[in-house]
Design a protein around this motif. Structure first.
Motif, PDB file in Angstrom:
ATOM      1  N   THR A 476       0.855  -1.184   0.000  1.00  0.00           N
ATOM      2  CA  THR A 476       0.000   0.000   0.000  1.00  0.00           C
ATOM      3  C   THR A 476       0.891   1.234   0.000  1.00  0.00           C
ATOM      4  O   THR A 476       1.662   1.463   0.935  1.00  0.00           O
ATOM      5  CB  THR A 476      -0.922   0.025   1.231  1.00  0.00           C
ATOM      6  N   GLY A 512      -1.800   4.138  -3.528  1.00  0.00           N
ATOM      7  CA  GLY A 512      -2.825   3.212  -3.053  1.00  0.00           C
ATOM      8  C   GLY A 512      -2.359   1.772  -3.101  1.00  0.00           C
ATOM      9  O   GLY A 512      -1.162   1.476  -3.157  1.00  0.00           O
ATOM     10  N   PRO A 513      -3.298   0.819  -3.125  1.00  0.00           N
ATOM     11  CA  PRO A 513      -2.937  -0.603  -3.106  1.00  0.00           C
ATOM     12  C   PRO A 513      -2.250  -1.041  -4.395  1.00  0.00           C
ATOM     13  O   PRO A 513      -2.629  -0.627  -5.498  1.00  0.00           O
ATOM     14  CB  PRO A 513      -4.296  -1.312  -2.949  1.00  0.00           C
TER      15      PRO A 513
END
Length: 700
Positions: A476, A512-513
């Motif tokens: 992440t 983000g992921p």
């Protein structure tokens, strides 16, 4: 007339008597010729002096006021003198005046007298080019004779220090700039015309000049041999940097009808240097920002010191340019490039190489809070090399981003080249000074940099001391920045002891992921850290297999990015600690899963050794193993184990014949058991015949 200046009394008395009787003397119209002996005795010019009457009685003063017609002499010779004056080679000037003067007194003719007088003007007596001040300068688009171009309107002022009074007619001249070398001809930049002006003694003179520039000639905008700059580049560069620039003027071949012919003929081959003051644009770029930043690590195969061996930066560069008030014409920016120095807390971090031309878009706008017109320029920069020159400063920046919790302010100082599009065509303005601040947002508000999760382990290769594992990593990224990683190698350590390393290739990380990033890890403690590493590695595996919670520390090193050892070293001050990836065995299909006791959560989860059956008569044991590897078989080369009951040995297994452990559930071969006869543990085993007995075990 002053008789006292005559020394001999007799002559003085005779003179007084004669002049009293004659009373006055008169000259006829006389032509005075002025020559320059040092220039081949050329004729400078002639003056026609009208008749003059003088009172010749002693003590009388005659005031003379007359108008004389002047005629230019040898214009070619005069141009030689003018060129020496312009070039600073006129150290003195010898002039000789000749005249034949006819004199009469009353009705009596006194004959004709041949007069000659010479004077020498020293360097400090020769008039110099007056200094001037530009009161107004403005550029705008215009059209003349059906041709589009640019008009430059100039209002300048200078002081006439001499007791002369004359009028300057309209005068047209060419504006010239130097070519690539001193021996080349001047290049014509445009034309200009002065308005009529009246010159009065000892007063300021205001002159209005209007210039017109058509499309720039190719020779003016073409780079000179063995350089990257053109003649117009040097001219604009000096102006922008605030240095005085020399332009040259020459009488036009297409003179104004209001200009006398002799002035036109004289000036058409005289080139006069005119100092043009520069205008330093210190705050030309008012605002400078980077958006959509993308960082890329260097290629591992790049040659050292090559652009490919440096970190790369891609971003949208936005610059708000304040337009000088002189510019009143449309202007567009087509391309930009720059060499930028990046600073952190006034210490140089490195250099951002934007030497390649980048396409740009420009839009006229109003500068906030200033109510001035500006030009908003946006350019997409791709893979610009960032050369880190100070590892300590870079480490400070990373530390501030990771742990500071506040935006990091980077200072930028640059020299910018701008390719502009105007009515004159395309040309480059080089070396515009620019400075600004870049605000880099902190990483995850000062908490964690990344949150890696490792899974999908697959053993690719094993050796006597180590193994190679392929894994999928989920990360992440809490920042708004993305990054491309062609190659990176990170050490795996425990308690500052290196036990292995992990390598990733061609990985792209977005905000983000990020899922299923492929990583290859090599676990070889003995090879990395010798006996100490082997001992710590075995201890870690013992705790890991035994179900204890263990952690691994990831840290960069000098060879993490082969082409950028300084970058890897700078990043090594930061480490990421992760839980050791779990190798979760599958459930035994032959035995139902039992619920966990209330006080032992997780105790019923599958373990590597799921079950054991002991045969007292044959003194053997069969273990049921649950391999967590879904595709790869394990080979156990030897077993050395001891079982305990209430801390008392029950028996031992010593087995050195290799056997395979396939994926899923499997049974071992019958392993020989050496019972501890007569012990409490052995008695407990006999009592448990046909049932179950919970024992403790240690094994290698």
């Amino acid at each position: 007339m002053d008789a006292s200046r005559v020394n001999k009394k007799a002559v003085r008395d005779l003179g007084r008597a004669g002049t009293w009787i004659a009373r006055a003397a008169e000259t006829k119209s006389t032509e005075v010729d002025v020559f320059l002996p040092e220039y081949g005795d050329i004729l400078l010019g002639s003056a026609l002096v009208p008749p003059i009457v003088v009172n010749i009685r002693n003590g009388h003063t005659t005031h003379v006021d007359f108008v004389s017609d002047l005629t230019a002499g040898d214009l070619g010779g005069i141009r030689r003198v003018a060129n020496d004056w312009v070039g600073g080679n006129l150290h003195q000037l010898l002039l000789r005046g000749n005249a034949n003067v006819s004199i009469k007194s009353g009705i009596f003719s006194l004959g004709t007298q041949a007069l000659s007088e010479s004077i020498v003007l020293k360097a400090n007596q020769i008039p110099t080019m007056p200094e001037y001040k530009i009161d107004h300068l403005g550029f705008s688009n215009a059209e003349r004779d059906g041709e589009k171009g640019m008009v430059a309107n100039v209002s300048l002022r200078f002081t006439n220090d001499y007791p002369v009074d004359f009028d300057i007619p309209k005068f047209r001249f060419d504006i010239l700039v130097p070519g690539c070398s001193a021996d080349e001809n001047f290049l014509k930049l445009g034309e200009a015309m002065t308005a009529e002006a009246q010159i009065q003694p000892k007063t300021d003179v205001n002159v209005a000049v209007s210039g017109f520039v058509r499309k720039l000639p190719e020779a003016l905008i073409t780079a000179c041999p063995e350089t990257q700059s053109s003649p117009i580049d040097r001219l604009l560069g000096s102006y922008i940097e605030g240095r005085e620039t020399l332009v040259y003027v020459r009488g036009s071949r297409n003179p104004s009808a209001d200009t006398p012919t002799w002035i036109t003929d004289f000036m058409k081959d005289v080139i006069v240097p005119v100092p043009f003051p520069g205008h330093e644009f210190k705050d030309l770029i008012r605002n400078f920002t980077l958006a959509d930043v993308h960082f890329g690590l260097p290629s591992p195969f790049a040659s050292p010191d090559s652009p490919e061996s440096k970190p790369r930066l891609s971003a949208v560069v936005k610059a708000l340019i304040g337009l000088p008030e002189e510019i009143k014409f449309p202007i567009d920016v087509a391309q930009v490039r720059a060499d930028s120095d990046v600073y952190y807390k006034k210490k140089k971090l490195g250099q951002l190489d934007l030497g390649k031309w980048q396409h740009a878009d420009s839009t006229r706008t109003i500068i906030p809070h200033e109510k001035e017109e500006g030009l908003l320029v946006q350019s997409i920069v791709k893979n610009a090399p960032l050369d880190i020159t100070d590892d300590d400063v870079f480490a400070d920046v990373i530390q501030a981003l990771v742990f500071g919790g506040n935006p990091v302010i980077l200072g930028v100082q640059a020299k910018v080249d701008v390719e502009t599009e105007t009515v004159l065509g395309k040309f480059v303005v080089r070396g515009i000074p620019a400075q600004g601040k870049v605000y880099v947002k902190p990483i995850s508000g000062g908490n964690t940099i990344l949150s890696p999760e490792v899974g999908a382990l697959e053993i690719l290769e094993t050796s006597k001391t180590g193994l190679t594992i392929r894994a999928k990593v989920n990360v992440t990224n809490p920042t708004e920045y993305s990054a491309t990683v062609p190659f990176i190698d990170i050490n795996i350590s425990v308690n500052d002891t290196i036990l292995g390393h992990a390598t990733a290739r061609d990985v792209s990380v977005v905000p983000g992921p990020n899922h299923d990033l492929a990583v290859i890890a090599v676990w070889d403690p003995s090879h990395k850290s010798g006996k100490k590493g082997g001992h710590i590695g075995r201890e870690l595996l013992s705790q890991y297999i035994s179900g204890y919670n263990t952690t691994l520390t990831l840290r960069t090193h000098a060879s993490s990015i082969p082409s950028q050892p300084r970058l890897g070293t700078a990043l090594s001050i930061f480490n990421v600690t992760i839980p050791t990836p779990k190798l979760t065995p599958p459930s035994n299909p032959n035995r139902p899963v039992q619920p966990d006791p209330p006080n032992e959560p997780g105790s019923s989860a599958p373990h590597f050794i799921d079950d054991a059956v002991f045969h007292l008569i044959t003194s053997t044991a069969v273990l049921t193993l649950l391999s967590p590897l879904p595709h790869t078989s394990l080979w156990i080369t030897s077993v050395s184990a001891t079982a305990f009951y209430n801390h008392t040995p029950v028996g031992a297994i010593e087995y050195d014949v290799p056997f395979e452990v396939p994926p899923g559930a499997s049974d071992t071969p019958r392993l020989p058991v050496d019972w501890s006869l007569g012990s409490i543990g052995h008695d407990a085993v006999k009592k448990a015949l046909g049932g179950k007995l919970k024992v403790e075990a240690e094994a290698k």
